[in-house]
Scaffold this active site. Structure first.
Site, PDB file in Angstrom:
ATOM      1  CG  ASP A 135     121.054  25.585 -12.459  1.00 39.58           C
ATOM      2  OD1 ASP A 135     120.040  25.370 -11.782  1.00 39.58           O
ATOM      3  OD2 ASP A 135     122.114  25.997 -11.964  1.00 39.58           O
ATOM      4  CG  ASP A 136     116.547  26.723 -11.682  1.00 42.32           C
ATOM      5  OD1 ASP A 136     116.791  25.656 -11.097  1.00 42.32           O
ATOM      6  OD2 ASP A 136     116.524  27.824 -11.096  1.00 42.32           O
ATOM      7  CB  CYS A 147     120.086  23.338  -7.613  1.00 42.86           C
ATOM      8  SG  CYS A 147     119.975  24.552  -6.281  1.00 42.86           S
ATOM      9  CG  HIS A 174     124.722  23.812  -6.005  1.00 38.00           C
ATOM     10  ND1 HIS A 174     125.221  24.925  -5.382  1.00 38.00           N
ATOM     11  CD2 HIS A 174     123.373  23.992  -6.036  1.00 38.00           C
ATOM     12  CE1 HIS A 174     124.240  25.738  -5.073  1.00 38.00           C
ATOM     13  NE2 HIS A 174     123.109  25.196  -5.444  1.00 38.00           N
ATOM     14  CG  ASP A 199     118.909  21.734 -11.571  1.00 42.89           C
ATOM     15  OD1 ASP A 199     118.032  22.196 -12.330  1.00 42.89           O
ATOM     16  OD2 ASP A 199     119.570  22.464 -10.795  1.00 42.89           O
ATOM     17  CG  ASN A 200     115.484  22.425 -10.007  1.00 39.71           C
ATOM     18  OD1 ASN A 200     116.510  22.436  -9.333  1.00 39.71           O
ATOM     19  ND2 ASN A 200     115.081  23.487 -10.698  1.00 39.71           N
TER      20      ASN A 200
END
Length: 521
Positions: A37-38, A77, A140, A287-288
């Protein structure tokens, strides 16, 4: 031609070699997706992070295949996760907004929408091949009952429907629930503690144990499994368990990365100890891009790339990626294949001996030939922000059809997605259209997107003659899905999730008042 020929090859997974040390099982491999995540491209030692604090991920790369040109489908996300699990661009699966042009949108507590029932998710399709699927961590894709992951193919869930924001007062806003399967078992900050002052939380250790237990159970049952390990320690507010706090040269964010790295090492070691590593395909990515708005204390690094999360510059969309499958993937290889998180959908189906759905457009391609045979498949990468195609990459070239970092209003408030990286005419604070003369960069010579290729050059003309028809065809054939991220209503927040009655944690929702969600960037 090469791509067409590759697609005619028989499925590569029908007769996989069996693990030498464990209980033998014929059939398709287990599938394990490690989604961070991030986490940024520059957060791994193997990609040049100076402190070299990811020895297990670096070893995973040494034993597997590194993808330095791997992308997400959206710089935020929720849409990127929807793309991974459906194999489709967010504009097709509904994870976008039309409330304003080119706005990033996601699934906060007040969102009314979520993953549509018409979408076919990877775990649902894998059931046809006998897979048991579990999600650990952040879902999410909507928190209302109809969006629950167990209604979309997953058999088990331990985690949360939303980000671990909080704490809240349970009056204006409820604390976010943590689920085991169909029911909540507590809430963040109440039952699952996160100390915002110290950054201490034991969640990564809990997620690790959930993974180890699931893998062990599935190995004993001799059933193929799909494990989607979607943990969120590197998303602000960043956290790490007590034994990792203060151990990184990079501060708290580095502590979180070190704990994740250690956990992944233990997961891979477990596969080896159980004798199923040669029958388990593992893929690591994010995710990004890293959230530079939170850096350096609460955010990571995107290396040499421009900007970060929320933008369609390389720092927002290019992700760290490693494939690992001992005995099948040649060790220590680097693939320059252009990849995307949507490819994990199609590749997983291929490895399971299944075909993707034929009744809808699938954007992910099967990377099996690239991973197992070293092939290169010619394909474009489309960079979307909300309802707009902002850029496209073909080969080593990237053409920007729109540029925007964020608004002057947001920027003046200290919200900066490109700190220290202002490039005139590129990192613009107004939405700038370049559809008639796209801005062109060569990402091999210029990974930081700093040096525009001259419009008048032969190189520009030659490259755009290749890119333009692909963009035209993409736009002409695009059929957007119904946007799911337009409407917000505080009445749909996590006031009374399933299971709250048993815990005495049901809260009274306010009256329904649906309205347009506001997405500033």
């Amino acid at each position: 031609m090469e791509r067409r020929l590759l697609l005619l090859l028989p499925p590569l997974c029908l007769c996989w070699a069996l693990s030498a040390g464990g209980a033998e099982r014929s059939g398709p491999p287990n599938l394990l997706i490690l989604l961070m995540d991030d986490m940024g491209w520059g957060d791994l030692g193997v990609f040049g992070e100076p402190s070299r604090e990811t020895p297990n991920l670096d070893q995973m790369a040494a034993e597997g295949m590194l993808f330095p040109n791997f992308y997400t489908a959206n710089p935020l996300c929720s849409p990127s996760r929807a793309a991974l699990l459906t194999g489709r661009l967010p504009i097709r699966n509904g994870f976008y907004t039309t409330n304003a042009h080119a706005r990033n949108a996601y699934t906060p507590q007040e969102i009314v929408g979520g993953i549509p029932g018409s979408e076919l998710l990877l775990p649902e399709l894998l059931k046809k091949a006998g897979y048991v699927s579990k999600i650990i961590g952040k879902w999410h894709l909507g928190h209302r009952p109809q969006f629950h992951p167990l209604k979309h193919g997953f058999d088990e869930w331990f985690g949360s429907p939303n980000c671990h924001f909080g704490p809240y007062d349970n009056k204006a806003t409820p604390n976010i629930p943590v689920y085991r399967d169909r029911e909540m078992i507590g809430r963040y900050y109440e039952d699952f503690k996160i100390n915002l002052k110290t950054g201490e939380a034991n969640l990564t250790q809990i997620y690790l144990q959930e993974a180890l237990d699931f893998i062990s159970r599935q190995q004993a049952s001799h059933q193929p499994f799909f494990l989607y390990w979607a943990i969120d320690a590197t998303h602000a507010p960043v956290y790490a368990s007590k034994q990792f706090l203060g151990t990184s040269q990079r501060g708290l964010y580095g502590d979180a990365v070190r704990e994740i790295d250690d956990s992944i090492g233990k997961i891979l070691k477990s596969l080896q100890n159980l004798g199923i590593s040669e029958n388990t395909f593992v893929f690591f990515t994010s995710d990004n891009g890293a959230a530079l708005i939170s850096a350096p204390k609460q955010g990571g690094s995107n290396g040499r790339f421009l900007c970060g999360k929320q933008t369609t510059f390389e720092g927002g969309m290019r992700e760290p990626a490693i494939a690992w499958w001992p005995g099948h993937i040649p060790a220590g290889h680097v693939s320059h294949q252009l990849g995307n998180v949507m490819d994990l959908f199609t590749t997983s189906l291929s490895l399971a001996g299944l075909q993707p759905p034929s009744d809808r457009q699938i954007d992910g391609i099967d990377l099996s030939p690239a991973i197992l045979q070293g092939k290169l498949i010619d394909r474009p990468i489309f960079y979307y922000r909300g309802n707009e195609m902002m850029a496209v990459r073909l080969g080593l070239y990237k053409a920007h059809y729109w540029t925007w970092s964020n608004s002057w209003e947001q920027f003046s408030q200290g919200i900066d997605f490109c700190p220290g990286q202002n490039i005139s005419g590129v990192t613009t604070h107004t939405q700038e259209e370049h559809t008639k003369l796209p801005l062109l960069f060569h990402l091999g010579r210029d990974p930081g997107e700093k040096y525009l290729i001259s419009f008048s050059s032969y190189e520009y003309q030659e490259v755009m003659e290749q890119i333009s028809p692909k963009v035209q065809l993409h736009k002409e054939t695009m059929v957007p899905g119904e946007p799911q991220l337009n409407v917000c209503d505080k009445a749909v927040m996590n006031w009374a999730p399933p299971g709250c009655e048993k815990l005495g944690k049901c809260l009274e929702p306010p009256k329904s008042n649906p309205k347009k969600c506001f997405w500033p960037h």
